[in-house]
Design an enzyme around this catalytic site. Sequence first.
Site, mmCIF file in Angstrom:
data_model
loop_
_atom_site.group_PDB
_atom_site.id
_atom_site.type_symbol
_atom_site.label_atom_id
_atom_site.label_comp_id
_atom_site.label_asym_id
_atom_site.label_seq_id
_atom_site.Cartn_x
_atom_site.Cartn_y
_atom_site.Cartn_z
ATOM 1 C CG ASP A 184 -2.787 0.508 1.021
ATOM 2 O OD1 ASP A 184 -2.421 1.799 -0.028
ATOM 3 O OD2 ASP A 184 -3.431 -0.031 0.304
ATOM 4 C CG HIS A 245 -4.802 1.847 -2.115
ATOM 5 N ND1 HIS A 245 -3.867 2.765 -1.484
ATOM 6 C CD2 HIS A 245 -6.367 1.808 -2.887
ATOM 7 C CE1 HIS A 245 -5.561 2.997 -0.313
ATOM 8 N NE2 HIS A 245 -6.691 2.701 -1.726
ATOM 9 C CD GLU A 309 -10.064 3.929 -1.536
ATOM 10 O OE1 GLU A 309 -11.043 4.550 -0.454
ATOM 11 O OE2 GLU A 309 -9.158 3.641 -1.330
HETATM 12 C C1 ACM Z 1 -10.995 -0.643 0.680
HETATM 13 O O1 ACM Z 1 -11.133 -0.447 1.840
HETATM 14 N N1 ACM Z 1 -9.879 0.707 -0.219
HETATM 15 C C2 ACM Z 1 -11.162 -1.041 -0.071
#
Ligand code: ACM
Length: 743
Positions: A184, A245, A309
């Site tokens: 991440d 991410h 995201e």
């Molecule tokens: C997430 O909570 N971004 C999968």
Amino acid sequence: MIYTILVTLLAAALHIIPAPQQVTPGEGSFQIKSQTTVSCADAPEIADMLACKLSEATGYQIRSARSGGRIMLTLNSKLALGCEGYRLVVTPKGVSMVASEKAGLFYAMQTFLQLLPPEVESTSGAKRAEWTAPCVEITDAPRFRWRGLMLDACRHFISVEDVKRYIDVMASCKLNVLHWHLTDDQGWRIEIKKYPRLTEVGAWRKDFDGAVDGGYYSQDEIRDVVKYAAERHVTIVPEIEVPGHEVAAICSYPELSCEGVQVNPSYTWGVRNVVLCPGNEKVFEFLEDVFDEVTGLFPGEWVHIGGDECMKDKWEVCPKCQARIEAEGFVTDSLHTAEERLQSYTIRRVEKMLARHGKRVIGWDEILEGGLSGEAGVMSWRGEKGGIAAARMHHYVVMTPSHEGLYFDSYQGDNKVEPIGFGRYITLEKVYGYDPVPAVLAGEGLGEYVLGVQGNVWTEYIYDTWHRDYRIFPRAFALAEIAWSAPEKKDWDSFRARVDDACMRLDERGVNYHIPLPEQPGGSCDNLVFTDSVVVAFKTTRPVRMVYTLDGSEPTASSAAYEKPIVCREDTDIRIRSVMPYGKMSSVRTVKVRKQELAPAVEAPAEPGFSFKKTYGRFLSTSELAGATEWEESRISSLEEMGEQEPKTNTMQDVRFYGAVAEGYINIPEDGVWRFSSLCDEVWVDGKLLIDNGTDVKRYSRHDAEAALKAGYHSIKVVFLSNIIGGWPSARNKTTISYIHTL
Ligand code: ACM
Ligand code: ZN
């Protein structure tokens, strides 16, 4: 009907979580003695595991043999209960466990262990004189194949020892998928031999206060954990995030992003627009290499490739991304943007890479945007919508909707009294109430596409093992029951009784868990004020006994039980805590209740607004402001202006941090007691320090306080530090104060 009630009662008395399919009570009990033997011809490793566990707990030398044990485990391919189903029969003479596959025998063993007293989970031996299991016949099989728990090892690293502890507890309640979030923005946690900088650089983050936070798993450690999990019938699904991410990877190899500039691992939470560049063929070579190594470590069928995201603004202006969009003929239409199609293209290519290794991909529900690729599975987290859409396209889905109850980083009680958390409010009862098959899918006959359900443990606001355990348990037990038990077996009252037993087992294992805290209906506050008298009421998120004292002493299990609201007519410290039926107590809440005269108002101020002074620097506590010599002075018209971030950037990279003090007046509209709440560092009213948020993470206000005030103007001083504590930039808060008139 009466039989059903009896069975439900018995299941409660037996404390099995998750509730089995069929339970037929017997008479008497089976006793484990020092000479008891466990035998199994077909799966000696399970017999060994059981013998070893029983020996550790009882202090006896329980032997494991191939045949002839009083506790006998047998594989029988004719048993039609699926690969994880089993039959368990306990009589005074012996215990029989039968399953068609080893997973079933393993689960029969877990159920049998739950029939024994909780001390069976102890490793210290001989805490009891007698070890008995009630006689019973159980036939059991799971509802879902995917019974998952996601652990985010990126925001805060999780040690191998802790991961194994979670695997142990998961196995005990028949959860079988550990989704391991390994990469991440804040940390890359898996050793990749071909790209050593991923862990040399990307695994270490320097926090605002200068502390270095991080860690990673070597490939040997990963192999060890995967083996440990497999022995407990838990499959590990690794998650490698693509294409967003990815800041930690880009710190290590900047050429992976569109701009190719050097960045640092994020030390705040939230997403950044520093993402992989799918216009660059080298990015796919990198992914190919990474997945080559990852697939060699994890033998399971599925690999999670993230997909959530991903900010796409850099793609819109990146010549390489735009060239790829043009070459592939992606256009924006009413369904998807060209950049969403580029994301979908990326996921498809990764899916193909993984297919060459015999793997299937699963991703967060954003992978639907731009068109769902091949046979990808979808993990529905933004509600159930994505899962429903994917199932309608005949893709497998795992339900893990955040607000519906499956995000275990959320609060389990009033955020005013709970340790700091992400937000949301998800009680044990809410998790238990969730049905992973949405009614619309059941109605359309598409329920079979729901592979299962999963709880997610994001660790932004989970700083250590204590917090992590506290957030996961006992909610993971509710998850286990909705994942395994048939919906008609669900019974909240029976579960509540059983969950206490499961928590006692956690105590034996040294695992922490949430105990409902005494809360005040309508909002908790530790600093109450009254002018004549006040009635203070308490409740808990599920029925638990509360005990309290009014003399300042620490409440014990035998202190006065809270039965009705407490009336205070003089200064009182209410010290209150919850007591579980087995004697374990929560932390103590001290609610200070103080009698005050209404503080007089002052003359209307000559000027509107607030005097304001500001000094630049990195301040972690208000006491450090005493050393500041250079202050800029001005006036501001609203307190909101105190918290302005310069410049406004999500990354916080070049932000100027500062300390600030505002002084002025507030106009209180009527006489009475007012409750103040603020995320600023200090709030002073009429020259008295009312709120001191100390060095807490300033994410939710936990130091609200009341004051008795006459209508009119009162002086106010607010101190605000623009800093980052616990990953949360205080400049993201509203720096207004709120005050409400209490009833
Ligand atoms: C997430 O909570 N971004 C999968
Ligand atoms: Zn690009």
